[in-house]
Design a protein around this motif. Structure first.
Motif, PDB file in Angstrom:
ATOM      1  N   ARG A  51       0.833  -1.209   0.000  1.00  0.00           N
ATOM      2  CA  ARG A  51       0.000   0.000   0.000  1.00  0.00           C
ATOM      3  C   ARG A  51       0.864   1.254   0.000  1.00  0.00           C
ATOM      4  N   GLU A  52       1.840   1.289   0.886  1.00  0.00           N
ATOM      5  CA  GLU A  52       2.722   2.460   0.970  1.00  0.00           C
ATOM      6  C   GLU A  52       3.520   2.654  -0.319  1.00  0.00           C
ATOM      7  N   LEU A  53       4.052   1.562  -0.849  1.00  0.00           N
ATOM      8  CA  LEU A  53       4.857   1.665  -2.065  1.00  0.00           C
ATOM      9  C   LEU A  53       4.009   2.092  -3.265  1.00  0.00           C
ATOM     10  N   LEU A  54       2.794   1.579  -3.371  1.00  0.00           N
ATOM     11  CA  LEU A  54       1.921   2.011  -4.462  1.00  0.00           C
ATOM     12  C   LEU A  54       1.630   3.509  -4.367  1.00  0.00           C
ATOM     13  N   TRP A  55       1.444   3.993  -3.152  1.00  0.00           N
ATOM     14  CA  TRP A  55       1.172   5.410  -2.925  1.00  0.00           C
ATOM     15  C   TRP A  55       2.393   6.246  -3.293  1.00  0.00           C
ATOM     16  N   GLU A  56       3.562   5.766  -2.930  1.00  0.00           N
ATOM     17  CA  GLU A  56       4.799   6.513  -3.181  1.00  0.00           C
ATOM     18  C   GLU A  56       5.295   6.403  -4.610  1.00  0.00           C
ATOM     19  N   ARG A  57       5.274   5.179  -5.168  1.00  0.00           N
ATOM     20  CA  ARG A  57       5.978   4.902  -6.425  1.00  0.00           C
ATOM     21  C   ARG A  57       5.096   4.467  -7.579  1.00  0.00           C
ATOM     22  N   GLY A  58       3.853   4.108  -7.323  1.00  0.00           N
ATOM     23  CA  GLY A  58       3.007   3.560  -8.372  1.00  0.00           C
ATOM     24  C   GLY A  58       3.294   2.078  -8.579  1.00  0.00           C
ATOM     25  N   TYR A  59       2.536   1.491  -9.477  1.00  0.00           N
ATOM     26  CA  TYR A  59       2.609   0.039  -9.685  1.00  0.00           C
ATOM     27  C   TYR A  59       3.962  -0.403 -10.250  1.00  0.00           C
ATOM     28  N   VAL A  60       4.435   0.263 -11.299  1.00  0.00           N
ATOM     29  CA  VAL A  60       5.704  -0.139 -11.926  1.00  0.00           C
ATOM     30  C   VAL A  60       6.860   0.013 -10.942  1.00  0.00           C
ATOM     31  N   ARG A  72      -8.178  -2.090 -11.405  1.00  0.00           N
ATOM     32  CA  ARG A  72      -8.978  -0.873 -11.524  1.00  0.00           C
ATOM     33  C   ARG A  72     -10.308  -0.989 -10.774  1.00  0.00           C
ATOM     34  N   ARG A  73     -10.881  -2.179 -10.726  1.00  0.00           N
ATOM     35  CA  ARG A  73     -12.225  -2.370 -10.166  1.00  0.00           C
ATOM     36  C   ARG A  73     -12.406  -1.787  -8.759  1.00  0.00           C
ATOM     37  N   PRO A  74     -11.534  -2.079  -7.776  1.00  0.00           N
ATOM     38  CA  PRO A  74     -11.781  -1.502  -6.451  1.00  0.00           C
ATOM     39  C   PRO A  74     -11.669   0.020  -6.423  1.00  0.00           C
ATOM     40  N   VAL A  75     -10.858   0.590  -7.287  1.00  0.00           N
ATOM     41  CA  VAL A  75     -10.733   2.045  -7.376  1.00  0.00           C
ATOM     42  C   VAL A  75     -12.042   2.617  -7.916  1.00  0.00           C
ATOM     43  N   GLU A  76     -12.498   2.051  -9.009  1.00  0.00           N
ATOM     44  CA  GLU A  76     -13.744   2.481  -9.634  1.00  0.00           C
ATOM     45  C   GLU A  76     -14.922   2.317  -8.664  1.00  0.00           C
ATOM     46  N   GLU A  77     -14.976   1.190  -7.985  1.00  0.00           N
ATOM     47  CA  GLU A  77     -16.087   0.913  -7.070  1.00  0.00           C
ATOM     48  C   GLU A  77     -16.121   1.879  -5.893  1.00  0.00           C
ATOM     49  N   VAL A  78     -14.968   2.181  -5.319  1.00  0.00           N
ATOM     50  CA  VAL A  78     -14.981   3.062  -4.143  1.00  0.00           C
ATOM     51  C   VAL A  78     -15.377   4.487  -4.527  1.00  0.00           C
ATOM     52  N   PHE A  79     -14.962   4.962  -5.707  1.00  0.00           N
ATOM     53  CA  PHE A  79     -15.366   6.303  -6.117  1.00  0.00           C
ATOM     54  C   PHE A  79     -16.842   6.345  -6.502  1.00  0.00           C
ATOM     55  N   ALA A  80     -17.361   5.270  -7.099  1.00  0.00           N
ATOM     56  CA  ALA A  80     -18.802   5.202  -7.383  1.00  0.00           C
ATOM     57  C   ALA A  80     -19.588   5.192  -6.075  1.00  0.00           C
ATOM     58  N   TRP A  81     -19.123   4.395  -5.108  1.00  0.00           N
ATOM     59  CA  TRP A  81     -19.785   4.349  -3.801  1.00  0.00           C
ATOM     60  C   TRP A  81     -19.746   5.726  -3.140  1.00  0.00           C
ATOM     61  N   LEU A 137      -3.994   6.256  -7.736  1.00  0.00           N
ATOM     62  CA  LEU A 137      -3.941   5.059  -8.578  1.00  0.00           C
ATOM     63  C   LEU A 137      -4.571   5.304  -9.946  1.00  0.00           C
ATOM     64  N   THR A 138      -5.468   6.276 -10.055  1.00  0.00           N
ATOM     65  CA  THR A 138      -6.092   6.569 -11.344  1.00  0.00           C
ATOM     66  C   THR A 138      -5.089   7.144 -12.335  1.00  0.00           C
ATOM     67  N   GLN A 139      -3.979   7.643 -11.841  1.00  0.00           N
ATOM     68  CA  GLN A 139      -2.941   8.198 -12.707  1.00  0.00           C
ATOM     69  C   GLN A 139      -1.902   7.150 -13.096  1.00  0.00           C
ATOM     70  N   ASP A 140      -2.111   5.929 -12.629  1.00  0.00           N
ATOM     71  CA  ASP A 140      -1.168   4.848 -12.898  1.00  0.00           C
ATOM     72  C   ASP A 140      -1.688   4.026 -14.079  1.00  0.00           C
ATOM     73  N   PRO A 141      -1.048   4.128 -15.254  1.00  0.00           N
ATOM     74  CA  PRO A 141      -1.562   3.437 -16.441  1.00  0.00           C
ATOM     75  C   PRO A 141      -1.680   1.915 -16.268  1.00  0.00           C
ATOM     76  N   GLU A 142      -0.770   1.318 -15.523  1.00  0.00           N
ATOM     77  CA  GLU A 142      -0.816  -0.135 -15.350  1.00  0.00           C
ATOM     78  C   GLU A 142      -2.018  -0.554 -14.507  1.00  0.00           C
ATOM     79  N   VAL A 143      -2.335   0.224 -13.493  1.00  0.00           N
ATOM     80  CA  VAL A 143      -3.500  -0.083 -12.658  1.00  0.00           C
ATOM     81  C   VAL A 143      -4.776   0.112 -13.470  1.00  0.00           C
TER      82      VAL A 143
END
Length: 192
Positions: free
Chosen positions: A12-21, A111-120, A98-104
């Motif tokens: 979680r921390e690394l994704l926040w700091e560095r993105g998926y790649v 992408r699904r949990p990102v999309e779902e939480v913003f829809a919710w 995470l929406t700015q991360d092309p790989e995600v």
């Protein structure tokens, strides 16, 4: 914290700091203190671990928002509390980034949990605004869904502007402007 939890939190921390790649298995192992065998014992690979981390971030966001939205106070007070919630503004939203991360975004599972939480979030906020409109607290002309969408957009855009300016003041101004959209109903203008 057990090994599985350390792996998820580190990811979680690394994704926040560095993105998926930028979040390599080696970086995850180093941050978590877990070995390669432990990582692959708990997860099939990096995508599986990233999905668990993204879901955790989305679930944490949802729980925090729900606590505020279902808490005490008027609708405007609860929305204000949410928008002014203490955040690490210069790091941005751990889910929104995470929406700015092309790989995600290219991977439907990630992408699904990102999309779902913003829809919710948008739907939950729209419901809260509809409540305020029905109670006469908010102007009867306010459209709950479009206003909720605008508020979520201001929040996420506020992070971007704060990061670009290296100043949380920009975020605060964006929130102040958004709250102006929720001006109380004028006498005789609300739904009765």
């Amino acid at each position: 914290m057990d090994t599985r939890e350390r792996l998820i939190e580190s990811t979680r921390e690394l994704l926040w700091e560095r993105g998926y790649v930028g979040t390599s298995p080696k970086a995850i192992q180093a941050r978590s203190g877990a070995g390669q065998g432990s990582m692959y014992h708990h997860f099939r690979g990096k995508p599986d671990l990233a999905l668990a981390a993204i879901r955790r971030s989305a679930d944490e966001l949802r729980a925090g928002v729900e606590a505020v939205f279902s808490g005490p106070g008027t609708v405007v007070e609860r929305v204000t509390t949410y928008l002014r919630w203490e955040r690490d503004l210069l790091r941005g939203c751990p889910v929104g980034r995470l929406t700015q991360d092309p790989e995600v975004m290219a991977d439907p599972d990630l992408r699904r949990p990102v999309e779902e939480v913003f829809a919710w979030l948008t739907d939950r906020l729209a419901g809260l605004l509809a409540e305020g409109r029905a109670d006469g607290e908010l102007d009867a002309r306010l459209d709950p869904l479009t206003t909720a969408t605008a508020l979520v957009s201001v929040l996420q855009g506020g992070y971007v502007l704060a990061r670009a300016a290296a100043s949380p003041d920009v975020y605060a101004r964006a929130v102040d402007g958004a709250l102006g959209l929720l001006a109380p109903a004028a006498p005789g203008k609300g739904n009765r």
